[in-house]
Structures are given as structure tokens and as C-alpha cells.
Design a protein around this motif. Sequence first.
Motif, PDB file in Angstrom:
ATOM      1  N   THR A 130      -0.565  -3.464  -9.915  1.00 42.80           N
ATOM      2  CA  THR A 130      -0.744  -2.258  -9.081  1.00 42.80           C
ATOM      3  C   THR A 130      -1.878  -1.645  -9.575  1.00 42.80           C
ATOM      4  N   LYS A 131      -2.847  -1.224  -8.873  1.00 46.59           N
ATOM      5  CA  LYS A 131      -3.975  -0.767  -9.014  1.00 46.59           C
ATOM      6  C   LYS A 131      -4.340   0.325  -7.927  1.00 46.59           C
ATOM      7  N   ILE A 132      -5.270   1.303  -8.191  1.00 45.80           N
ATOM      8  CA  ILE A 132      -5.748   2.305  -7.390  1.00 45.80           C
ATOM      9  C   ILE A 132      -7.069   1.986  -7.036  1.00 45.80           C
ATOM     10  N   ASN A 133      -7.427   2.134  -5.640  1.00 45.21           N
ATOM     11  CA  ASN A 133      -8.504   2.133  -4.955  1.00 45.21           C
ATOM     12  C   ASN A 133      -8.987   3.185  -4.426  1.00 45.21           C
ATOM     13  N   MET A 134     -10.288   3.140  -4.101  1.00 43.46           N
ATOM     14  CA  MET A 134     -10.823   4.704  -3.427  1.00 43.46           C
ATOM     15  C   MET A 134     -11.710   4.061  -2.367  1.00 43.46           C
ATOM     16  N   ALA A 135     -11.721   5.004  -1.050  1.00 44.02           N
ATOM     17  CA  ALA A 135     -12.680   4.534  -0.143  1.00 44.02           C
ATOM     18  C   ALA A 135     -13.186   5.952   0.383  1.00 44.02           C
ATOM     19  N   VAL A 136     -14.240   6.120   0.765  1.00 46.59           N
ATOM     20  CA  VAL A 136     -14.816   7.418   1.695  1.00 46.59           C
ATOM     21  C   VAL A 136     -14.632   6.723   3.074  1.00 46.59           C
ATOM     22  N   PRO A 137     -13.752   7.483   3.908  1.00 45.14           N
ATOM     23  CA  PRO A 137     -13.542   7.208   5.249  1.00 45.14           C
ATOM     24  C   PRO A 137     -14.831   7.138   6.066  1.00 45.14           C
ATOM     25  N   GLY A 138     -15.096   5.787   6.916  1.00 42.78           N
ATOM     26  CA  GLY A 138     -16.001   5.706   7.737  1.00 42.78           C
ATOM     27  C   GLY A 138     -17.208   5.121   6.967  1.00 42.78           C
ATOM     28  N   SER A 139     -16.989   4.862   5.777  1.00 38.95           N
ATOM     29  CA  SER A 139     -18.096   3.995   4.782  1.00 38.95           C
ATOM     30  C   SER A 139     -17.837   2.545   4.889  1.00 38.95           C
ATOM     31  N   GLY A 140     -16.465   2.326   4.871  1.00 33.80           N
ATOM     32  CA  GLY A 140     -16.128   0.917   4.953  1.00 33.80           C
ATOM     33  C   GLY A 140     -16.300   0.239   3.606  1.00 33.80           C
ATOM     34  N   ASP A 141     -16.408   1.052   2.702  1.00 31.17           N
ATOM     35  CA  ASP A 141     -16.818   0.406   1.259  1.00 31.17           C
ATOM     36  C   ASP A 141     -15.428   0.906   0.576  1.00 31.17           C
ATOM     37  N   ILE A 142     -14.702  -0.200  -0.316  1.00 30.76           N
ATOM     38  CA  ILE A 142     -13.464   0.186  -1.280  1.00 30.76           C
ATOM     39  C   ILE A 142     -13.897  -0.154  -2.417  1.00 30.76           C
ATOM     40  N   HIS A 143     -13.469   0.674  -3.670  1.00 33.18           N
ATOM     41  CA  HIS A 143     -13.650   0.302  -4.847  1.00 33.18           C
ATOM     42  C   HIS A 143     -12.282   0.333  -5.558  1.00 33.18           C
ATOM     43  N   GLN A 144     -12.294  -0.293  -6.613  1.00 29.07           N
ATOM     44  CA  GLN A 144     -11.245  -0.396  -7.573  1.00 29.07           C
ATOM     45  C   GLN A 144     -11.474   0.425  -8.773  1.00 29.07           C
ATOM     46  N   ILE A 158       0.948  -1.148   0.098  1.00 24.53           N
ATOM     47  CA  ILE A 158       0.109   0.119   0.004  1.00 24.53           C
ATOM     48  C   ILE A 158       1.020   1.333  -0.183  1.00 24.53           C
ATOM     49  N   SER A 159       0.403   2.112  -0.606  1.00 25.02           N
ATOM     50  CA  SER A 159       1.505   3.238  -0.955  1.00 25.02           C
ATOM     51  C   SER A 159       0.639   4.664  -1.621  1.00 25.02           C
ATOM     52  N   GLU A 160       1.230   5.924  -1.347  1.00 30.77           N
ATOM     53  CA  GLU A 160       0.782   6.923  -2.203  1.00 30.77           C
ATOM     54  C   GLU A 160      -0.789   7.456  -1.977  1.00 30.77           C
ATOM     55  N   PRO A 161      -1.102   7.591  -0.618  1.00 29.40           N
ATOM     56  CA  PRO A 161      -2.390   7.895  -0.380  1.00 29.40           C
ATOM     57  C   PRO A 161      -2.469   9.543  -0.790  1.00 29.40           C
ATOM     58  N   VAL A 162      -3.902   9.698  -1.337  1.00 26.78           N
ATOM     59  CA  VAL A 162      -3.792  10.886  -1.911  1.00 26.78           C
ATOM     60  C   VAL A 162      -5.565  11.491  -1.614  1.00 26.78           C
ATOM     61  N   TRP A 163      -5.867  12.404  -1.150  1.00 27.28           N
ATOM     62  CA  TRP A 163      -7.133  12.829  -1.011  1.00 27.28           C
ATOM     63  C   TRP A 163      -7.836  13.619  -2.171  1.00 27.28           C
ATOM     64  N   GLY A 164      -9.059  13.188  -2.495  1.00 28.98           N
ATOM     65  CA  GLY A 164      -9.856  13.909  -3.640  1.00 28.98           C
ATOM     66  C   GLY A 164     -10.557  15.136  -3.045  1.00 28.98           C
ATOM     67  N   TRP A 168      -5.401   5.315  -3.228  1.00 28.03           N
ATOM     68  CA  TRP A 168      -4.103   4.854  -2.730  1.00 28.03           C
ATOM     69  C   TRP A 168      -3.827   3.836  -3.738  1.00 28.03           C
ATOM     70  N   ARG A 169      -2.459   3.681  -4.049  1.00 21.71           N
ATOM     71  CA  ARG A 169      -2.043   2.637  -4.917  1.00 21.71           C
ATOM     72  C   ARG A 169      -1.905   1.263  -4.257  1.00 21.71           C
ATOM     73  N   GLU A 170      -2.198   0.097  -4.575  1.00 17.44           N
ATOM     74  CA  GLU A 170      -1.971  -1.043  -4.240  1.00 17.44           C
ATOM     75  C   GLU A 170      -1.380  -2.129  -4.859  1.00 17.44           C
ATOM     76  N   ARG A 171      -0.506  -2.828  -4.496  1.00 15.45           N
ATOM     77  CA  ARG A 171       0.133  -3.763  -5.430  1.00 15.45           C
ATOM     78  C   ARG A 171      -0.066  -5.166  -4.999  1.00 15.45           C
ATOM     79  N   SER A 172      -0.602  -6.086  -5.687  1.00 14.05           N
ATOM     80  CA  SER A 172      -0.807  -7.591  -5.322  1.00 14.05           C
ATOM     81  C   SER A 172      -0.077  -8.247  -6.529  1.00 14.05           C
ATOM     82  N   SER A 173       1.051  -8.877  -6.100  1.00  7.52           N
ATOM     83  CA  SER A 173       1.945  -9.601  -6.971  1.00  7.52           C
ATOM     84  C   SER A 173       2.558  -8.709  -7.936  1.00  7.52           C
ATOM     85  N   SER A 174       2.186  -8.929  -9.187  1.00  6.42           N
ATOM     86  CA  SER A 174       2.846  -7.799 -10.151  1.00  6.42           C
ATOM     87  C   SER A 174       1.810  -6.848 -10.876  1.00  6.42           C
TER      88      SER A 174
END
Length: 629
Positions: free
Chosen positions: A48-62, A27-33, A40-46
Motif C-alpha cells: 500500500t502506497k500513497i499517491n498524489m495528484a493535482v486535479p485537472g493535471s492528469g499527473d499522478i505521483h507516488q 483506493i481509500s482515504e483521500p485527503v487534500w493538502g 490517497w492510499r492505494e493498495r496493489s497486492s500486498s
Amino acid sequence: MTEKKIKSFGLWPSKITADLFANLLKISEPVWGQDGALFWRERSSSLTKINMAVPGSGDIHQVSGDLNIGGELLYGGGGYTTQENSLIVIDKATHQLYRINPEKATADQLTSSLLSAASPRSSPDGKYIIFVHSDGDIDAIYIKGLFDSLPARPLISGSDFYNYPRWHPDNSRIAWISWDHPHMPWNESYLWLAELENSNGVGLDLASKKLVAGGSGISVLQPEFSPDGRYLAYISEQDGWWQIFLLDLQTWQKQQLTGVNAEHGLPAWLQDQQSFQFSPDSRRIYFLRNQQGIRTLWSLDLVSNQERMIQLDETYTWLEDISISPDGSRLALVASTADLPARLITVNLKGKTEIIRHSTPVHIPRDSFSIPEPTSWISQEGQEIHGLFYSPQNPRYCGEGKPPLTVIIHSGPTRQKWVDFQPRTQYFTSRGYAVLEVNYRGSTGYGREYRQALEGNWGVIDVDDCLSGATHLADHGRVDRENMVVMGSSSGGLTVYQILVKYPGVFKAGIVLYGIVNHLSLLQNPPKFERHYSDWLIGPYPEAEDLYHQRSPIFFADNIQDPIAIFQGGKDQIVPQDQAEQIVSALEKNQVSYLYRLYPEEGHSFKRISTLEDFYSHLGIFLEKHLIG
């Protein structure tokens, strides 16, 4: 409490297995909209994607679709930036910039002819993007209009390297960091401020530029304009430590904001590392402070000039990638401890934390992990050397007598072992090994003088400091002198080879991941970033050719007696496969026991799940055979 069973050190069954580490997310490079969403950037194996969340919501979207996101300069970093209602990202597969609409999950290609890029930054008015670009030979800061069909073009050029492009809030000025061969950015770099002007038919162009900080023998990092436009803050090493400075753009007066013996930045191995940020009202700076490998969060009031540490409700020992929300109420950070894998958190101004994303879905009790203690010892020359010592730790087992020791040597060589979650270290400690992570002279984290001690001494003082650290622990009865192994990757692998060449028999085995064995062959096609690094570490070539020969373990491989496990990536552009095969041939010729695992699809560091599982599996077999058996 369950009574621990007595079992031989090194043979403790452990829940810390290869598949756990192979599936850790990076997990790296968190940035607020601007609307309060967190990306944030999130790498799994080879991948790397960008995920988004609204803090407090519990939902994460790629939100990045099929794109593989990441900056491609230096050793990575600077993979994307936010705009008003979109993201500007760099796709590793095509090397081009794309604009992503997070709500619709669509991606529009902005460029078509880039070769390598990093650190995109959108202008405050949303009309332009600037970024660092390299064709492999010439680097520059490029500019691209976001609402025209004109190709991206160079805006700033003339230096060998660039990092940290930044816009002033009024759109008419930019700042950046540059440096030139033969220097590395932590030895000497420059902070520039430039005025922009409109050119007919082209858009913004450079009108003038001015040197703000840095220069001979001074390293500078991370310029940041205050949101109100009055100040330019930056990190400078002019007093011997990376401290935060403030330039008043109205009066041109400079002020040093921090003054304790601590590091407030990290060496620029990556693009666009964030160690501090202004509050939205420009009245405070939030920053990270590194002392003895522990990084804490601080707030500095620019009116009163008073600083305070923000005490978090969860004890984290390493924090990075700071980012502040648009309303100034929360900070986003990547946080970890020795016994907690990294997670993305938010922190309010009173220190209350919320976990947004775990790097692993697997919960392992914290008492399964070893907690390090900062330690020091005296070198052969009488200088204080630093490191982190981990005792063996397993909730179910204990041993009798003294534990075996693994000395782990960081890469770089200008890096540091700090108190974060270290999978390799915990792999050893949970099985009954003690571990010493050595921050030899030349490491960052202890001021410029300590780091600069490596000048001309690579392959000498790093070797001596690792050896004296192991001897120190053995002399104090903390480890078994007769059961020690030494491990390192990249430049740390060179140190391992040098130890086995110069001090055969001290360690029972060596473990090397993509390690350097021959400086002379490595000089034939070095990466641009490190093309002249050896000039500083060893001496200018060809004048110092004899030194390059003396510091290359391959020419003294006849001295190696101890078994070596060698792991190498087939697509490594930093330390090519040929380096590993040279030492393997020498070991075969001299009939020295070795293990060689080549991973054809890996580069400089191992990322694939199958690779990591294979690595840990063969590492365990090797250790049982040569250290425990």
C-alpha cells in the motif's frame, strides 16, 4: 445488436476473469493538502502506497517511497494525515510514524518504539501529532512533539479502545471516541471533549475531560470540529439510526441535523472512516446517506437548516471517504456502482465529477455486469428481511429455464452488502448464476433494532434468513431450487457451515473463505477487538458453554452431506488455520467431497495476485463439478 447465444447457465464464457479482480487497486482515504493537491492510499497486492495528484493535471505521483502505508488497529484504516507541507504516515513494516516530504520524496522517522498505531492527526499549529496506539493489551491516545526529541507518550488512557482523535482549531482542545469491553463500538461508545494545558518540559497534557454524547445503549461516531471552532458535529444512534448532531460549544445546546430513517455512518470496523465534513467557512456540512444499500451525497446549510441531495453527473450508487478541498470548491470521494469498479473522483458543488484514478486499467463494457435490485422477504417469524438480488448477465449469452443461485453471506457479522462493485458477485452473474446477497437480521444499514436482533442469536437467525431468502426466490420462480450454492467468508463462513449442518441437501455445495467452525477453540486466543464479541452474539462464557457447543458446526459435522470448498490463509490471526483443518479432518472422516486450498502467506482476506488467481481458478472447477456437472 448481436443476438445472444443460448448456453447452459453456469457455463457462459466471461470476460470477468480472475486476473481482472486480482489486479484491482484498493483506493481509500483521500485527503487534500493545503495547496490543493489530493493524496490517497492505494493498495496493489500486498503493498500500500500513497499517491498524489493535482486535479485537472492528469499527473499522478507516488510519494511514499518504499514504505508500506496503513493503520494497524481494528481492521485497518487511519493510515496517514496531511500537514502543511508534509504527510505523517504509519509504516506497516516497522510500525513507526514517518514524516514524508511529497516534493522531495524523503521520509524522516518520528518514532522508534511503537507497536501498533493508527489515525494520526496533526495539531493546527503543526507542533504536535496525536494518534491511537496499542501494545496489544493497553490502548491509548498518544502525543508526539514534531520538533523535539522526546518519545511519544500516552495522553489519554483508561478505556479499552479509541478512535477518531480530533483537534480543535485553537490547539487547546481535543475530541475522541472510546469504548470498553464487553461492548463493540456499534453497541455502546462514548464521545469525549478535553481541555489541554502546557506542562513544563513535557508539552501538552490533559487538563480536564467531559462526556459529550453516547453511553448506555448508544453508539457514537466521528467527532468533527467546525473550522471556525464554534461547533462539534458527530454521529449518534440515540434515535435508532446513525444521525448527525451538532453541539454549539458556546451555548452547549445540541441539535439533531438529520432525521430520516437512514444511516449516516458506518460501523467502526476500521479506524477514522469519514462520512461527513464541514465546509471551510463552517456554514455547511457535506455528508453521505445510506438507504437500502445505496449511498448518496448531500449538503446541509447550517443557517437555514435545509438539506439537498447533490445530483452527480455520473450515477454512482456507493460513495465513501468524503474529503473537502481547502477552498471548499470540490469534494473527493471513492465512488462505484455495481457495473463500475471503484474510482477516486472529485465533485464540484454542482455535481460535476472528474475521475482522478481508476482502480483498473481494463475497460469492460458495462453490459457485462449485473445490476442488483433491493429485495425483501418475510422470515419464519414474520419479520421483513433485506438483500440484493442479481440476475445472470452476459452480453453474449442467455440460458433456458431457471438459473442456478449463489447465496452470498457477508462477514462481520455486523456488516452490510451494499450496491457497489462486487467482484465475486459479478464473477458468478457473468457466468450465468443468479446471486442473492443477504443482509440478514444483525446487518447494519437498516437501523439499530434490525442490527440488535442478532444479540444471542448468531448461528440461528442469520441461518434462517439466508435459507428463507433462497426459498423465497425459488418459490417465485426466479431461480432453480435444485441448483443452489451458499458462500461466505469469516463469520459468513460460519453461517454456511451452520446451513449445511442444519439443512443438508437444500444447497448442492458450500464455499467458505476463512470460516469459523469451532467457537470454543476460537475463544482460546481471540483478537483484542473481538475478545468479548461472542458474549453479545451468543452469551457470556463459560455460563453459555452449551450454546457455544451448539453453535459450533464442528461438533455436528456428521450431518454435513454436501461438498464444500474451503479457502484459508496460513497467517490469519482472526480465524486461524486450525479452524479450517478441523473441518477438513471431519469431512475426510465422513468421506464428504471437499476442496481445500491453503495460502501460507495470506492473512484474514486474500490480497496477493497469485492467491486471487488461484482462488478463482479452483472456484470455477469446483462449481462445474458439483453444481453444473
